[in-house]
Design a protein around this motif. Structure first.
Motif, mmCIF file in Angstrom:
data_model
loop_
_atom_site.group_PDB
_atom_site.id
_atom_site.type_symbol
_atom_site.label_atom_id
_atom_site.label_comp_id
_atom_site.label_asym_id
_atom_site.label_seq_id
_atom_site.Cartn_x
_atom_site.Cartn_y
_atom_site.Cartn_z
ATOM 1 N N UNK B 210 0.834 -1.218 0.000
ATOM 2 C CA UNK B 210 0.000 0.000 0.000
ATOM 3 C C UNK B 210 0.856 1.251 0.000
ATOM 4 N N UNK B 211 2.006 1.190 0.679
ATOM 5 C CA UNK B 211 2.878 2.369 0.759
ATOM 6 C C UNK B 211 3.565 2.660 -0.568
ATOM 7 N N UNK B 212 3.971 1.598 -1.276
ATOM 8 C CA UNK B 212 4.829 1.799 -2.448
ATOM 9 C C UNK B 212 4.093 1.766 -3.793
ATOM 10 N N UNK B 213 2.935 1.100 -3.846
ATOM 11 C CA UNK B 213 2.252 0.973 -5.144
ATOM 12 C C UNK B 213 0.951 1.788 -5.128
ATOM 13 N N UNK B 214 0.824 2.777 -6.022
ATOM 14 C CA UNK B 214 -0.414 3.568 -6.060
ATOM 15 C C UNK B 214 -1.633 2.692 -6.361
ATOM 16 N N UNK B 215 -2.802 3.130 -5.860
ATOM 17 C CA UNK B 215 -4.020 2.315 -5.925
ATOM 18 C C UNK B 215 -4.395 1.918 -7.357
ATOM 19 N N UNK B 216 -4.250 2.890 -8.316
ATOM 20 C CA UNK B 216 -4.665 2.557 -9.692
ATOM 21 C C UNK B 216 -3.758 1.476 -10.303
ATOM 22 N N UNK B 217 -2.482 1.444 -9.859
ATOM 23 C CA UNK B 217 -1.579 0.394 -10.363
ATOM 24 C C UNK B 217 -1.885 -0.956 -9.728
ATOM 25 N N UNK B 218 -2.344 -0.911 -8.466
ATOM 26 C CA UNK B 218 -2.671 -2.165 -7.769
ATOM 27 C C UNK B 218 -3.881 -2.862 -8.385
ATOM 28 N N UNK B 219 -4.704 -2.113 -9.069
ATOM 29 C CA UNK B 219 -5.928 -2.704 -9.616
ATOM 30 C C UNK B 219 -5.802 -3.196 -11.050
ATOM 31 N N UNK B 367 -8.569 -3.804 -4.035
ATOM 32 C CA UNK B 367 -8.741 -2.642 -4.909
ATOM 33 C C UNK B 367 -9.663 -2.976 -6.085
ATOM 34 N N UNK B 368 -9.463 -4.163 -6.650
ATOM 35 C CA UNK B 368 -10.230 -4.561 -7.834
ATOM 36 C C UNK B 368 -10.645 -6.027 -7.688
ATOM 37 N N UNK B 369 -11.933 -6.249 -7.466
ATOM 38 C CA UNK B 369 -12.411 -7.617 -7.192
ATOM 39 C C UNK B 369 -12.340 -8.513 -8.426
ATOM 40 N N UNK B 370 -12.111 -7.931 -9.585
ATOM 41 C CA UNK B 370 -12.072 -8.723 -10.831
ATOM 42 C C UNK B 370 -10.645 -8.992 -11.299
ATOM 43 N N UNK B 371 -9.671 -8.511 -10.566
ATOM 44 C CA UNK B 371 -8.269 -8.707 -10.984
ATOM 45 C C UNK B 371 -7.721 -10.001 -10.381
ATOM 46 N N UNK B 372 -7.394 -10.949 -11.255
ATOM 47 C CA UNK B 372 -6.811 -12.221 -10.796
ATOM 48 C C UNK B 372 -5.338 -12.238 -11.201
ATOM 49 N N UNK B 373 -4.473 -12.253 -10.197
ATOM 50 C CA UNK B 373 -3.032 -12.247 -10.508
ATOM 51 C C UNK B 373 -2.332 -13.493 -9.958
ATOM 52 N N UNK B 374 -3.092 -14.359 -9.275
ATOM 53 C CA UNK B 374 -2.469 -15.480 -8.570
ATOM 54 C C UNK B 374 -1.579 -16.370 -9.466
ATOM 55 N N UNK B 375 -2.019 -16.745 -10.694
ATOM 56 C CA UNK B 375 -1.140 -17.593 -11.509
ATOM 57 C C UNK B 375 0.211 -16.933 -11.794
ATOM 58 N N UNK B 376 0.185 -15.621 -12.073
ATOM 59 C CA UNK B 376 1.441 -14.903 -12.325
ATOM 60 C C UNK B 376 2.277 -14.807 -11.049
ATOM 61 N N UNK B 377 1.576 -14.537 -9.944
ATOM 62 C CA UNK B 377 2.279 -14.427 -8.666
ATOM 63 C C UNK B 377 2.928 -15.770 -8.293
#
Lengths: 61, 404
Positions: B210-219, B367-377
Motif C-alpha cells: 500500500x505504501x509503495x504501489x499507487x491504488x490505480x496500479x494495484x488494480x 482494490x479490484x475484485x475482478x483482478x486475478x493475478x495469482x497464476x502470475x504471482x
C-alpha cells in the motif's frame, strides 16, 4: 526438428556449457580474477540455458 | 516434616535462583510465547508455525528445574551437546533431543520441508511466463545481496554475514541450511529471527504494498486466459534437468535441490500416493516439529546473546529490502509492458511459498475484485524459490573459499 525441440536442445546445451565453464575451466586458470570470471560467467550461462528451456516448454508445438 | 514449597514448584523456584536478567528474560519470553500463540490462533500470524513455536517457547521458559544443586536446565533439549556418549545419555532424558539431533542439526528437516514444498509447487506458472517470473525473482533478492556487506559492517565475519543475509530470500529451509553450513554457532538466533519475520511478512507486506504501489496500479487486471498450457511431461523434464544443472553447479546445496525437485517430479509424474505423503505428513509433520523445536530453542540465554539484536535488525532489513526490490521489479515490468502488468506481482518474487503470492492476490483484490493475478504471482514465487536456492548455493560454495 520443431522450434520447441530446438529451444529445448539449445537450452540443455547452454546449461551444460555453463556447468563446464563454471566447474571445469577455472581449474585451468591460475589467477583468482579469471577463476571468479569463469565461475560466475558459467552460472549465468547455465541460468540462461534454463530460461531458454522454459521458453521451449511454453512454445506450442 | 519440613517442606520447601519452592522445591516442589521448581519452575518458579528457578526464577529466584537465577540472575535477575535471566529471570526477566524468561518472563518476557513466556509472555511472548502467549502472544505468538494468541496471534497464531487469531490467524494474524501464520498459525501452523506460531502455535507450536509459541507453546514451545512458553513451556521451555516456564519448565526450568534444578538438574543438580548448582545447575538449572530443562528436560526438553540441549542444543550445545556434542560428545557422543553424553549425547546418547541426554537422548534418553530430553524428549525432543532425538528429533533435534537426527533431523535439525544436519538440515534434514529443511530438506523434508522442501520435498513438501516441491510437491505443492506447480512449475507450469513459472514456465508460462519465464522471463517476467525470473526478473521479479532476481529483484526480490535485493535484501539477500544488500544485507551481506551491511552485516559485515555490523561486525559479523563473511560467513556469518552470508547466513544472516539469506533471511532476505524469505525461504526458511534455506536460512536453516545456510546457517548450519556457514555459521553453526549462530543458527539458533538466525533461524528463530527468520521464522518470526517470515510470519510477519503475512502481516507486514500488505502495508509495504500500500505504501509503495499507487491504488490505480494495484488494480491492473492481468490476462490469465492467454497463459500457455504446459504438459506434465515438460514440467517433469524441466525439473529433472534443472536439478541436475544446479547440483553440478552447487554441490553443497545439492540436498536442497534434490529435495525440492523430487517433490516437483513426483507431482508431475502423477504418483498420487507420494504426493499425498509429501504434501501432508512430511510437510506438515516437519513444519510442526520445526515450529516446536524453534520455540524450545528460544531460551532466555539465547536472546541475551549480544549478537541477537543486530541479527534482529539485519533480518528485518533483509526482508524489507527484498520486498521493496520485488515491487521495484514489478514497477519495471509494469513500465516494460506499458501498464498491462500488475506491479504487486513483484512482491511474490520473495520466495515464501505460497504466502507472498497470496498476499499479492489479497492486496489486489482489495482494490479490484475482478483482478486475478495469482497464476502470475505463483510463477514469480516458484522462480523465487529457485533463485534463492541459487544464491544459497553461491554463498555456501564461494564464501568458505574466499580469502582476504
Amino acid at each position: 526438428m520443431s522450434a520447441k525441440a530446438k529451444l529445448w536442445l539449445a537450452g540443455i546445451l547452454l546449461a551444460a556449457g555453463g556447468v563446464i565453464t563454471a566447474r571445469m575451466l577455472p581449474r585451468y586458470f591460475g589467477t583468482p580474477e579469471m577463476q571468479i570470471l569463469f565461475y560466475f560467467g558459467g552460472i549465468l550461462l547455465a541460468f540462461a540455458g534454463l530460461v531458454v528451456m522454459a521458453f521451449g516448454a511454453r512454445k506450442r508445438s | 516434616m519440613n517442606i520447601q514449597v519452592l522445591d516442589i514448584f521448581q519452575g518458579a523456584a528457578t526464577l529466584f535462583a537465577a540472575e535477575p536478567k535471566i529471570a526477566v528474560a524468561r518472563i518476557v519470553l513466556i509472555a511472548l510465547g502467549f502472544l505468538l500463540t494468541y496471534l497464531g490462533c487469531k490467524k494474524i500470524l501464520e498459525p501452523i508455525l506460531m502455535i507450536p513455536m509459541g507453546l514451545g517457547m512458553l513451556a521451555v521458559n516456564a519448565g526450568v528445574l534444578f538438574l543438580s544443586a548448582a545447575k538449572t536446565g530443562t528436560i526438553f533439549i540441549d542444543p550445545l551437546i556434542s560428545d557422543p556418549s553424553e549425547l546418547v545419555n541426554i537422548m534418553q532424558v530430553d524428549f525432543l533431543q532425538p528429533i533435534y539431533t537426527l533431523t535439525f542439526s544436519n538440515g534434514l528437516i529443511a530438506c523434508l520441508i522442501f520435498m513438501g514444498i516441491g510437491a505443492i509447487t506447480d512449475m507450469g506458472f513459472l514456465l508460462a511466463r519465464p522471463f517476467a517470473s525470473m526478473v521479479l525473482a532476481i529483484f526480490a533478492e535485493l535484501g539477500t545481496i544488500a544485507v551481506l556487506p551491511l552485516a559485515v559492517a555490523f561486525g559479523f565475519d563473511l560467513k556469518e554475514a552470508a547466513a544472516i543475509a539469506i533471511v532476505g530470500g524469505a525461504d526458511a529451509p534455506m536460512v536453516l541450511y545456510t546457517s548450519l553450513i556457514l555459521a553453526k554457532h549462530l543458527f539458533v538466533p538466525i533461524t528463530i529471527v527468520a521464522y518470526l519475520y517470515l510470519s510477519l511478512t503475512y502481516a507486514g507486506y500488505p502495508y509495504l504494498i500500500k505504501m509503495l504501489v499507487p491504488e490505480e496500479m494495484r488494480g491492473v487486471k492481468m490476462d490469465t486466459g492467454s497463459m500457455p498450457e504446459i504438459s506434465p511431461g515438460e514440467k517433469f523434464a524441466f525439473a529433472v534437468i534443472t536439478c541436475t544443472v544446479l547440483s553440478f553447479l552447487f554441490p553443497v546445496a545439492a540436498p536442497l535441490f534434490v529435495s525440492f525437485f523430487l517433490g516437483v517430479a513426483v507431482k508431475e509424474a502423477g504418483i498420487k500416493r507420494y504426493v499425498e505423503f509429501l504434501e501432508g505428513p512430511v510437510l506438515y509433520g516437519s513444519t510442526f516439529f520445526l515450529g516446536l523445536l524453534l520455540g524450545v530453542l528460544l531460551q532466555a540465554e539465547t536472546i541475551l546473546d549480544p549478537r541477537v539484536l543486530p541479527i534482529l535488525v539485519l533480518g528485518m532489513m533483509a526482508l524489507l529490502l527484498s520486498g521493496i526490490g520485488g515491487l521495484l521489479g514489478g514497477m519495471l515490468m509494469y513500465a516494460l509492458n506499458k501498464g498491462k502488468f500488475n506491479p504487486v506481482i513483484g512482491i511474490a518474487g520473495v520466495s515464501c511459498v505460497p504466502t507472498t503470492a497470496k498476499v499479492a492476490q489479497k492486496s489486489v483484490y482489495e482494490v479490484n475484485k475482478w483482478a486475478v493475478i495469482l497464476p502470475y504471482a505463483m510463477g514469480a514465487n516458484v522462480s523465487g524459490v529457485i533463485t534463492s536456492a541459487i544464491i544459497t548455493g553461491i554463498y555456501v560454495t564461494v564464501i568458505p573459499v574466499l580469502k582476504f
